[in-house]
Design a protein around this motif. Sequence first.
Motif, PDB file in Angstrom:
ATOM      1  N   MET A 161       0.822  -1.205   0.000  1.00 41.28           N
ATOM      2  CA  MET A 161       0.000   0.000   0.000  1.00 41.28           C
ATOM      3  C   MET A 161       0.860   1.261   0.000  1.00 41.28           C
ATOM      4  N   SER A 162       1.903   1.257   0.817  1.00 39.76           N
ATOM      5  CA  SER A 162       2.792   2.417   0.884  1.00 39.76           C
ATOM      6  C   SER A 162       3.529   2.605  -0.431  1.00 39.76           C
ATOM      7  N   ARG A 163       3.872   1.464  -1.096  1.00 40.99           N
ATOM      8  CA  ARG A 163       4.539   1.567  -2.388  1.00 40.99           C
ATOM      9  C   ARG A 163       3.611   2.190  -3.427  1.00 40.99           C
ATOM     10  N   PHE A 164       2.334   1.779  -3.387  1.00 38.82           N
ATOM     11  CA  PHE A 164       1.357   2.362  -4.310  1.00 38.82           C
ATOM     12  C   PHE A 164       1.187   3.852  -4.052  1.00 38.82           C
ATOM     13  N   PHE A 165       1.100   4.240  -2.771  1.00 46.41           N
ATOM     14  CA  PHE A 165       0.937   5.644  -2.414  1.00 46.41           C
ATOM     15  C   PHE A 165       2.147   6.457  -2.863  1.00 46.41           C
ATOM     16  N   SER A 166       3.319   5.901  -2.662  1.00 42.26           N
ATOM     17  CA  SER A 166       4.529   6.596  -3.067  1.00 42.26           C
ATOM     18  C   SER A 166       4.585   6.767  -4.579  1.00 42.26           C
ATOM     19  N   SER A 167       4.200   5.722  -5.312  1.00 39.08           N
ATOM     20  CA  SER A 167       4.188   5.801  -6.765  1.00 39.08           C
ATOM     21  C   SER A 167       3.156   6.808  -7.250  1.00 39.08           C
ATOM     22  N   PHE A 168       1.998   6.841  -6.583  1.00 38.21           N
ATOM     23  CA  PHE A 168       0.941   7.778  -6.955  1.00 38.21           C
ATOM     24  C   PHE A 168       1.408   9.219  -6.776  1.00 38.21           C
ATOM     25  N   ILE A 169       2.044   9.505  -5.645  1.00 32.23           N
ATOM     26  CA  ILE A 169       2.496  10.868  -5.353  1.00 32.23           C
ATOM     27  C   ILE A 169       3.624  11.296  -6.284  1.00 32.23           C
ATOM     28  N   SER A 170       4.507  10.374  -6.610  1.00 29.21           N
ATOM     29  CA  SER A 170       5.683  10.742  -7.403  1.00 29.21           C
ATOM     30  C   SER A 170       5.397  10.797  -8.893  1.00 29.21           C
ATOM     31  N   ARG A 171       4.431  10.019  -9.385  1.00 32.70           N
ATOM     32  CA  ARG A 171       4.221   9.936 -10.829  1.00 32.70           C
ATOM     33  C   ARG A 171       2.912  10.576 -11.295  1.00 32.70           C
ATOM     34  N   LEU A 172       1.796  10.161 -10.738  1.00 35.74           N
ATOM     35  CA  LEU A 172       0.499  10.608 -11.246  1.00 35.74           C
ATOM     36  C   LEU A 172       0.057  11.939 -10.652  1.00 35.74           C
ATOM     37  N   LEU A 173       0.173  12.085  -9.342  1.00 33.14           N
ATOM     38  CA  LEU A 173      -0.359  13.281  -8.685  1.00 33.14           C
ATOM     39  C   LEU A 173       0.250  14.576  -9.217  1.00 33.14           C
ATOM     40  N   PRO A 174       1.565  14.666  -9.452  1.00 34.53           N
ATOM     41  CA  PRO A 174       2.101  15.925  -9.998  1.00 34.53           C
ATOM     42  C   PRO A 174       1.458  16.340 -11.314  1.00 34.53           C
ATOM     43  N   TRP A 175       1.188  15.370 -12.174  1.00 36.12           N
ATOM     44  CA  TRP A 175       0.532  15.716 -13.435  1.00 36.12           C
ATOM     45  C   TRP A 175      -0.893  16.192 -13.199  1.00 36.12           C
ATOM     46  N   VAL A 176      -1.609  15.532 -12.305  1.00 35.99           N
ATOM     47  CA  VAL A 176      -2.987  15.937 -11.995  1.00 35.99           C
ATOM     48  C   VAL A 176      -3.020  17.359 -11.448  1.00 35.99           C
ATOM     49  N   VAL A 177      -2.136  17.659 -10.516  1.00 41.69           N
ATOM     50  CA  VAL A 177      -2.095  18.995  -9.911  1.00 41.69           C
ATOM     51  C   VAL A 177      -1.659  20.032 -10.939  1.00 41.69           C
ATOM     52  N   LEU A 178      -0.665  19.680 -11.770  1.00 37.60           N
ATOM     53  CA  LEU A 178      -0.196  20.620 -12.787  1.00 37.60           C
ATOM     54  C   LEU A 178      -1.316  21.002 -13.750  1.00 37.60           C
ATOM     55  N   VAL A 179      -2.092  20.027 -14.183  1.00 42.49           N
ATOM     56  CA  VAL A 179      -3.205  20.312 -15.091  1.00 42.49           C
ATOM     57  C   VAL A 179      -4.223  21.229 -14.418  1.00 42.49           C
ATOM     58  N   HIS A 180      -4.551  20.944 -13.151  1.00 42.91           N
ATOM     59  CA  HIS A 180      -5.510  21.786 -12.436  1.00 42.91           C
ATOM     60  C   HIS A 180      -4.980  23.207 -12.262  1.00 42.91           C
ATOM     61  N   ALA A 181      -3.695  23.336 -11.939  1.00 44.25           N
ATOM     62  CA  ALA A 181      -3.106  24.669 -11.769  1.00 44.25           C
ATOM     63  C   ALA A 181      -3.134  25.451 -13.085  1.00 44.25           C
ATOM     64  N   LEU A 182      -2.810  24.772 -14.195  1.00 47.11           N
ATOM     65  CA  LEU A 182      -2.824  25.438 -15.492  1.00 47.11           C
ATOM     66  C   LEU A 182      -4.241  25.869 -15.871  1.00 47.11           C
ATOM     67  N   LEU A 183      -5.228  25.016 -15.614  1.00 46.64           N
ATOM     68  CA  LEU A 183      -6.619  25.377 -15.915  1.00 46.64           C
ATOM     69  C   LEU A 183      -7.058  26.586 -15.099  1.00 46.64           C
ATOM     70  N   PHE A 184      -6.668  26.620 -13.828  1.00 43.42           N
ATOM     71  CA  PHE A 184      -7.028  27.753 -12.970  1.00 43.42           C
ATOM     72  C   PHE A 184      -6.401  29.044 -13.500  1.00 43.42           C
ATOM     73  N   ILE A 185      -5.121  28.970 -13.853  1.00 41.70           N
ATOM     74  CA  ILE A 185      -4.410  30.158 -14.347  1.00 41.70           C
ATOM     75  C   ILE A 185      -4.983  30.615 -15.682  1.00 41.70           C
ATOM     76  N   ILE A 186      -5.234  29.680 -16.589  1.00 39.63           N
ATOM     77  CA  ILE A 186      -5.774  30.040 -17.902  1.00 39.63           C
ATOM     78  C   ILE A 186      -7.148  30.679 -17.763  1.00 39.63           C
ATOM     79  N   PHE A 187      -7.977  30.119 -16.887  1.00 38.64           N
ATOM     80  CA  PHE A 187      -9.323  30.675 -16.706  1.00 38.64           C
ATOM     81  C   PHE A 187      -9.256  32.141 -16.299  1.00 38.64           C
ATOM     82  N   TRP A 188      -8.412  32.452 -15.307  1.00 52.97           N
ATOM     83  CA  TRP A 188      -8.383  33.819 -14.796  1.00 52.97           C
ATOM     84  C   TRP A 188      -7.597  34.751 -15.705  1.00 52.97           C
ATOM     85  N   LEU A 189      -6.594  34.246 -16.411  1.00 52.71           N
ATOM     86  CA  LEU A 189      -5.874  35.115 -17.340  1.00 52.71           C
ATOM     87  C   LEU A 189      -6.750  35.503 -18.527  1.00 52.71           C
ATOM     88  N   THR A 190      -7.707  34.666 -18.874  1.00 50.84           N
ATOM     89  CA  THR A 190      -8.645  34.999 -19.951  1.00 50.84           C
ATOM     90  C   THR A 190      -9.906  35.654 -19.412  1.00 50.84           C
TER      91      THR A 190
END
Length: 501
Positions: A1-30
Amino acid sequence: MSRFFSSFISRLLPWVVLVHALLFIIFWLTNSLFYASTNDYLADMLGWRLDYVSLLLWISAFIGVWSFTRFILNRLGKTHKLAVLSSWIYGFIALLYILFFYGSFNLLFSESPVQFVRLGQLTGYFRMILDAVLILGIALLVTFSIRNAMQKGKLADGQRNWRPLIMVLLVFGVLWSLPLVFPPDSVLRGRLPDKPLVIAHRGASMLAPENTLASAHLAVGMGTYGLETDIQISHDGALFLLHDEAFDRTTDIASVFPGREKEPAANFDLAEISQLNAGKWFLEQDPFHAVRQGFITSEQIKEYQVQAVPVLADWLDIVRTRHAVFIFDLKAPPEDHPYADSFFDLSFNQIHQAGIDPQVWFLVDEEQLQILRNLAPEMIPAFGADYQSPPAAAGLITQGYQLVNVEYGVRRLWMQQYREAGLWVNVYTVDEPWQFSRLWLLGVDSITTSNAGVMADIDQPIFSLPYSLYALLWFVVGLLGLGLIVGLIYSPPNPRPVSLP
């Protein structure tokens, strides 16, 4: 379980957060022109005035860079002694940010549903770019999948020559043809309609304090077609201009009448209202960054510092002398107000006596409409429509309305129906050049805007192409896609290194 959590945080979560941050920034910049009202809303809710939107944009940018950096470091295999602790901290902050993202947009769309519609309009207008990225991306994805299958020997020898190519070309052809049948909203078919006339919302309210004489003079000097404002009545029966229910946002009432900041404006008499300054707040808060960016001259700064809350008569003088159209909202006082029952009659009489009837667009209900038809037949009766449930054009024509005033979220089919029925269509509040351009292409008659100077100077719809030129460019996109498909499928595979004995 800890290995899965570590893999999730290191690989998938950064991309998920990056996409959300970009969408937030694009929305307000436009959507930068929505900054001021959002900051006002948050200031009222939290009790502390701050540039909340800019702060959240910086936080989103920091979290986006942090997420991208974590992903890159993970790909490079870089670690440090505090990797586990930093992963837990990042995971906690990342999940909080995602909750904030959905919570903030849920609040935004519930308080201002038209913002959700605006996202669809923005996408539809700039779909030319999105379509090209989407079709080339899908073609590349399918092409690489087939190429990998061919290289791994999963396709039979007979299939390698033509079946994969036909499969990809069919998919590509169908996708490519759809935008030609359903082109983006920025594509013009036929003759370009006349440019919508510009109505200044509370005057030139992005460059001057709203609903002041300075704002009105500045707007008509820009060549706008008309002025929009809000009419209220004082406790002693004087008509004055103010949008909000209270004076706290746009005057210095906190220092003149401390403790009465949230009191309804209709509770004040004219002598009290005349003591308020209606211009300094604009210079101090700089809601649209006009002062910071140097759009306000030193002479205007001096003028704004002495602006008072204007009475209706002064605004009507500007309308009459500058031959401007006049549209307004009547802000009815509380039911226990001494002039609650006579507010409409007092407003109508003062406007009618100003001798500007042909210039007046009067927003009225059915009962008030009869008064206009009997006493001021030259005034233009206007219907304030809800963009989510607009009435049929035939009914409005039967009742005697000549103009529909509606928010920009209204669907194009309704606007077309109104115009075909002979109704004038005025759309509010249109503050972005692309939105103005979209409505121009739809043939809207006029728009109400806080960004009057910019809209008045636009000569052509931005990012717009005639259908013939769009089809030619789309044909080039198609050729580019075909070249990529054929080249990638039938390009020779990379030679495998030969190991020497």
